[in-house]
Design a protein around this motif. Structure first.
Motif, PDB file in Angstrom:
ATOM      1  N   GLU A   6       0.836  -1.213   0.000  1.00 50.08           N
ATOM      2  CA  GLU A   6       0.000   0.000   0.000  1.00 50.08           C
ATOM      3  C   GLU A   6       0.868   1.260   0.000  1.00 50.08           C
ATOM      4  OE1 GLU A   6      -2.528   0.182   3.399  1.00 50.08           O
ATOM      5  OE2 GLU A   6      -3.436   2.069   2.744  1.00 50.08           O
ATOM      6  N   GLN A   7       1.906   1.268   0.876  1.00 48.92           N
ATOM      7  CA  GLN A   7       2.803   2.431   0.947  1.00 48.92           C
ATOM      8  C   GLN A   7       3.571   2.581  -0.368  1.00 48.92           C
ATOM      9  OE1 GLN A   7       2.941   4.491   3.595  1.00 48.92           O
ATOM     10  NE2 GLN A   7       4.437   5.831   2.619  1.00 48.92           N
ATOM     11  N   TYR A   8       4.047   1.446  -0.901  1.00 51.60           N
ATOM     12  CA  TYR A   8       4.852   1.470  -2.124  1.00 51.60           C
ATOM     13  C   TYR A   8       4.051   2.039  -3.293  1.00 51.60           C
ATOM     14  CZ  TYR A   8       7.974  -0.070  -5.826  1.00 51.60           C
ATOM     15  OH  TYR A   8       8.817  -0.094  -6.903  1.00 51.60           O
ATOM     16  N   MET A   9       2.756   1.709  -3.352  1.00 48.40           N
ATOM     17  CA  MET A   9       1.949   2.096  -4.502  1.00 48.40           C
ATOM     18  C   MET A   9       1.399   3.522  -4.431  1.00 48.40           C
ATOM     19  SD  MET A   9       1.716  -0.100  -7.068  1.00 48.40           S
ATOM     20  CE  MET A   9       3.401   0.329  -7.056  1.00 48.40           C
ATOM     21  N   LYS A  10       1.748   4.259  -3.343  1.00 46.12           N
ATOM     22  CA  LYS A  10       1.299   5.656  -3.263  1.00 46.12           C
ATOM     23  C   LYS A  10       1.866   6.478  -4.413  1.00 46.12           C
ATOM     24  CE  LYS A  10       0.291   6.095   1.636  1.00 46.12           C
ATOM     25  NZ  LYS A  10       0.781   6.503   2.958  1.00 46.12           N
ATOM     26  N   PHE A  11       2.979   6.026  -4.974  1.00 46.16           N
ATOM     27  CA  PHE A  11       3.592   6.764  -6.087  1.00 46.16           C
ATOM     28  C   PHE A  11       3.708   5.825  -7.293  1.00 46.16           C
ATOM     29  CE2 PHE A  11       4.796   8.794  -2.170  1.00 46.16           C
ATOM     30  CZ  PHE A  11       4.542  10.130  -2.427  1.00 46.16           C
ATOM     31  N   GLU A  12       2.628   5.124  -7.578  1.00 48.84           N
ATOM     32  CA  GLU A  12       2.683   4.071  -8.598  1.00 48.84           C
ATOM     33  C   GLU A  12       3.160   4.591  -9.959  1.00 48.84           C
ATOM     34  OE1 GLU A  12      -0.695   1.507  -8.973  1.00 48.84           O
ATOM     35  OE2 GLU A  12       0.050   0.666 -10.850  1.00 48.84           O
ATOM     36  N   ASP A  13       2.621   5.721 -10.407  1.00 52.80           N
ATOM     37  CA  ASP A  13       2.990   6.221 -11.740  1.00 52.80           C
ATOM     38  C   ASP A  13       4.485   6.476 -11.828  1.00 52.80           C
ATOM     39  OD1 ASP A  13       0.546   6.087 -12.743  1.00 52.80           O
ATOM     40  OD2 ASP A  13       0.135   8.254 -12.749  1.00 52.80           O
ATOM     41  N   GLU A  14       4.996   7.205 -10.820  1.00 44.94           N
ATOM     42  CA  GLU A  14       6.420   7.569 -10.833  1.00 44.94           C
ATOM     43  C   GLU A  14       7.299   6.327 -10.724  1.00 44.94           C
ATOM     44  OE1 GLU A  14       4.094   8.948  -8.935  1.00 44.94           O
ATOM     45  OE2 GLU A  14       4.229  11.126  -9.025  1.00 44.94           O
ATOM     46  N   ARG A  15       6.906   5.391  -9.870  1.00 48.05           N
ATOM     47  CA  ARG A  15       7.745   4.213  -9.654  1.00 48.05           C
ATOM     48  C   ARG A  15       7.710   3.270 -10.855  1.00 48.05           C
ATOM     49  NH1 ARG A  15       9.383   4.346  -4.348  1.00 48.05           N
ATOM     50  NH2 ARG A  15       7.860   4.669  -2.687  1.00 48.05           N
ATOM     51  N   THR A  16       6.627   3.294 -11.616  1.00 50.06           N
ATOM     52  CA  THR A  16       6.494   2.347 -12.728  1.00 50.06           C
ATOM     53  C   THR A  16       7.150   2.884 -13.999  1.00 50.06           C
ATOM     54  OG1 THR A  16       4.442   1.594 -11.701  1.00 50.06           O
ATOM     55  CG2 THR A  16       4.818   0.876 -13.936  1.00 50.06           C
ATOM     56  N   ARG A  17       7.390   4.188 -14.059  1.00 51.07           N
ATOM     57  CA  ARG A  17       7.961   4.742 -15.287  1.00 51.07           C
ATOM     58  C   ARG A  17       9.308   4.117 -15.671  1.00 51.07           C
ATOM     59  NH1 ARG A  17       9.358  10.955 -16.751  1.00 51.07           N
ATOM     60  NH2 ARG A  17      10.552  10.438 -18.600  1.00 51.07           N
ATOM     61  N   PRO A  18      10.259   3.952 -14.737  1.00 50.81           N
ATOM     62  CA  PRO A  18      11.506   3.290 -15.134  1.00 50.81           C
ATOM     63  C   PRO A  18      11.294   1.864 -15.626  1.00 50.81           C
ATOM     64  CG  PRO A  18      11.529   3.885 -12.787  1.00 50.81           C
ATOM     65  CD  PRO A  18      10.308   4.467 -13.365  1.00 50.81           C
ATOM     66  N   ALA A  19      10.284   1.161 -15.096  1.00 50.78           N
ATOM     67  CA  ALA A  19      10.000  -0.199 -15.583  1.00 50.78           C
ATOM     68  C   ALA A  19       9.561  -0.133 -17.041  1.00 50.78           C
ATOM     69  CB  ALA A  19       8.918  -0.848 -14.720  1.00 50.78           C
ATOM     70  N   ARG A  20       8.765   0.898 -17.364  1.00 54.93           N
ATOM     71  CA  ARG A  20       8.324   1.094 -18.756  1.00 54.93           C
ATOM     72  C   ARG A  20       9.516   1.405 -19.643  1.00 54.93           C
ATOM     73  NH1 ARG A  20       4.663   4.944 -17.069  1.00 54.93           N
ATOM     74  NH2 ARG A  20       2.998   3.674 -16.247  1.00 54.93           N
ATOM     75  N   ASP A  21      10.410   2.260 -19.162  1.00 57.49           N
ATOM     76  CA  ASP A  21      11.585   2.651 -19.949  1.00 57.49           C
ATOM     77  C   ASP A  21      12.516   1.455 -20.158  1.00 57.49           C
ATOM     78  OD1 ASP A  21      10.466   5.127 -19.958  1.00 57.49           O
ATOM     79  OD2 ASP A  21      11.851   6.033 -18.512  1.00 57.49           O
ATOM     80  N   LEU A  22      12.591   0.594 -19.158  1.00 56.93           N
ATOM     81  CA  LEU A  22      13.415  -0.618 -19.272  1.00 56.93           C
ATOM     82  C   LEU A  22      12.808  -1.580 -20.295  1.00 56.93           C
ATOM     83  CD1 LEU A  22      15.783  -2.338 -18.149  1.00 56.93           C
ATOM     84  CD2 LEU A  22      14.244  -3.115 -16.336  1.00 56.93           C
ATOM     85  N   LEU A  23      11.499  -1.758 -20.193  1.00 59.57           N
ATOM     86  CA  LEU A  23      10.796  -2.672 -21.103  1.00 59.57           C
ATOM     87  C   LEU A  23      10.951  -2.224 -22.555  1.00 59.57           C
ATOM     88  CD1 LEU A  23       9.012  -5.215 -20.735  1.00 59.57           C
ATOM     89  CD2 LEU A  23       7.032  -3.698 -20.744  1.00 59.57           C
ATOM     90  N   ASP A  24      10.948  -0.909 -22.777  1.00 58.21           N
ATOM     91  CA  ASP A  24      11.080  -0.360 -24.142  1.00 58.21           C
ATOM     92  C   ASP A  24      12.384  -0.794 -24.804  1.00 58.21           C
ATOM     93  OD1 ASP A  24       8.702   0.904 -24.178  1.00 58.21           O
ATOM     94  OD2 ASP A  24       9.484   2.919 -23.774  1.00 58.21           O
ATOM     95  N   GLN A  25      13.396  -1.127 -24.017  1.00 52.95           N
ATOM     96  CA  GLN A  25      14.716  -1.467 -24.585  1.00 52.95           C
ATOM     97  C   GLN A  25      14.884  -2.972 -24.791  1.00 52.95           C
ATOM     98  OE1 GLN A  25      16.544   0.886 -25.804  1.00 52.95           O
ATOM     99  NE2 GLN A  25      14.977   2.276 -25.011  1.00 52.95           N
ATOM    100  N   ILE A  26      13.841  -3.745 -24.476  1.00 58.00           N
ATOM    101  CA  ILE A  26      13.963  -5.201 -24.630  1.00 58.00           C
ATOM    102  C   ILE A  26      13.563  -5.584 -26.059  1.00 58.00           C
ATOM    103  CG2 ILE A  26      13.046  -7.416 -23.823  1.00 58.00           C
ATOM    104  CD1 ILE A  26      12.745  -6.068 -21.072  1.00 58.00           C
ATOM    105  N   PRO A  27      14.459  -6.315 -26.750  1.00 57.81           N
ATOM    106  CA  PRO A  27      14.131  -6.702 -28.131  1.00 57.81           C
ATOM    107  C   PRO A  27      13.053  -7.784 -28.145  1.00 57.81           C
ATOM    108  CG  PRO A  27      16.212  -7.689 -27.441  1.00 57.81           C
ATOM    109  CD  PRO A  27      15.753  -6.823 -26.302  1.00 57.81           C
ATOM    110  N   ASN A  28      12.570  -8.140 -29.353  1.00 57.19           N
ATOM    111  CA  ASN A  28      11.647  -9.284 -29.437  1.00 57.19           C
ATOM    112  C   ASN A  28      12.340 -10.511 -28.872  1.00 57.19           C
ATOM    113  OD1 ASN A  28       9.644  -7.761 -30.538  1.00 57.19           O
ATOM    114  ND2 ASN A  28      10.314  -8.140 -32.649  1.00 57.19           N
TER     115      ASN A  28
END
Ligand SMILES: C[S@@+](CC[C@H](N)C(=O)[O-])C[C@H]1O[C@@H](n2cnc3c(N)ncnc32)[C@H](O)[C@@H]1O
Length: 256
Positions: A6-28
Motif C-alpha cells: 500500500e505504501q509502495y503504490m502511493k507513487f505508482e505512476d512515478e515508480r512504474t515509469r523506469p520499468a516502462r523505460d526498461l521494457l522499451d529497450q527489450i528486443p523481441n
C-alpha cells in the motif's frame, strides 16, 4: 526488511515509469518463460504481461505482503516466493526482468552473472536499480543514523545499502556472455506536492530499514528530524511543489 504494498503504490505512476523505460529497450524474444524478479505488487509484472501476452510469465518476490497484492492485481499470472540471492529458474528463461530490486542484494554483480547462465541464447536480462544513495533524501537518513539520539539502534548496520558498482563493472562482468549489452543512467525529476511527499515516497522503500529498527517513540523523533532535513534540502519551486531528483542505472544484456 518489511514491505508494504500500500505504501509502495502511493507513487505508482512515478515508480512504474523506469520499468516502462526498461521494457522499451527489450528486443523481441524467442519462445520460453519470462520472470519478473522482485515483482513487488505486480505493477512491473502487468507491463511485461501487456507487452508479451502470449508468454508464460511468473513473478518472484520474497515478501508475502507484496505477493498477496500482486496475486490480487493479476489473477491469471503465477507469483512465487523466492529469494533472489539463491533463486534460479526451473528451466532456462527468455526474459529475466528486475525493476528496482537488485540494489538490495549485496554482491548482485555475481548474481547477475549467474542469472545470465539461466537464459537461452537470444534471451534478455533487463535490470534497473536506483542509484540515489548520494541524493539528500538518502544522505539525510545516514546522517541522522549517526546522531547520538539514534546511533545505538543502528550498531549492526543492517539498514545500510551498498553503493552500486560503477557502470564499467557491469560491462566488464557481463560482456563475454552477451551478444549485445547496454548500460546507462537516466535521471528522473519527480515534481511532488511538498517535502512531506518525499518522506512518504521513501517510507515505501529506502527509509523502511531505518524505521524498522526504531522503537515507536524514537521513530517519531527520527521522522520529524528527517522531515526537517528534507525541507532544507528540497526548497519549494515557484509553484510551491518540490523536485525529487532520482538517478537510476539500467542494464540490458542479450545472451550470447
Ligand atoms: C522496490 S520493489 C519493486 C517492485 C516492482 N518490481 C516495481 O517495478 O515497482 C522491490 C521488491 O523486491 C523485493 N525483494 C527485495 N529483496 C528481495 C530478494 N532478496 N529476493 C526477492 N525479492 C526481493 C521486495 O520484497 C519488493 O517487493
Amino acid at each position: 526488511m518489511s514491505w508494504s504494498a500500500e505504501q509502495y503504490m502511493k507513487f505508482e505512476d512515478e515508480r512504474t515509469r523506469p520499468a516502462r523505460d526498461l521494457l522499451d529497450q527489450i528486443p523481441n524474444l524467442p519462445d520460453g518463460p519470462l520472470y519478473d524478479l522482485g515483482c513487488g505488487p505486480g505493477n512491473s509484472t502487468e507491463l511485461i504481461h501487456d507487452r508479451f501476452p502470449a508468454y508464460l510469465l511468473t513473478g518472484i518476490d520474497s515478501d508475502e505482503n507484496m505477493l498477496t497484492a500482486a496475486r490480487k492485481r493479476l489473477t491469471h499470472t503465477r507469483f512465487e516466493k523466492g529469494d533472489l540471492a539463491e533463486w534460479t529458474p526451473p528451466q532456462p528463461a527468455v526474459l529475466l526482468f528486475a525493476n528496482a530490486v537488485f540494489q538490495w542484494l549485496p554482491d548482485h554483480l555475481a548474481i547477475l552473472d549467474r542469472l545470465m547462465d539461466q537464459l537461452i541464447p537470444g534471451g534478455t536480462l533487463a535490470v534497473q536499480m536506483p542509484d540515489n544513495l548520494d541524493e539528500p533524501s538518502h544522505a539525510s537518513m545516514r546522517d541522522l543514523a549517526e546522531d547520538a539520539r539514534f546511533s545505538k539502534f543502528y550498531a549492526n548496520g543492517s539498514q545500510r545499502r551498498d553503493p552500486l558498482p560503477a557502470p564499467a563493472a557491469y560491462l566488464d562482468r557481463l560482456t563475454a556472455k552477451s551478444i549485445k549489452i547496454d548500460v546507462w543512467h537516466t535521471i528522473y525529476y519527480h515534481r511532488l506536492a511538498n517535502a512531506d511527499a518525499i518522506v512518504e515516497w521513501v517510507k515505501g522503500t529506502g527509509l523502511r530499514p531505518y524505521l524498522d529498527v526504531l522503537p515507536p517513540d524514537a521513530r517519531e523523533t527520527y521522522l520529524s528530524a528527517y522531515l526537517d532535513h528534507i525541507r532544507d534540502a528540497y526548497p519549494p519551486l515557484a509553484d510551491g511543489r518540490v523536485l525529487l531528483k532520482f538517478p537510476r542505472l539500467f542494464v540490458v544484456a542479450v545472451k550470447r
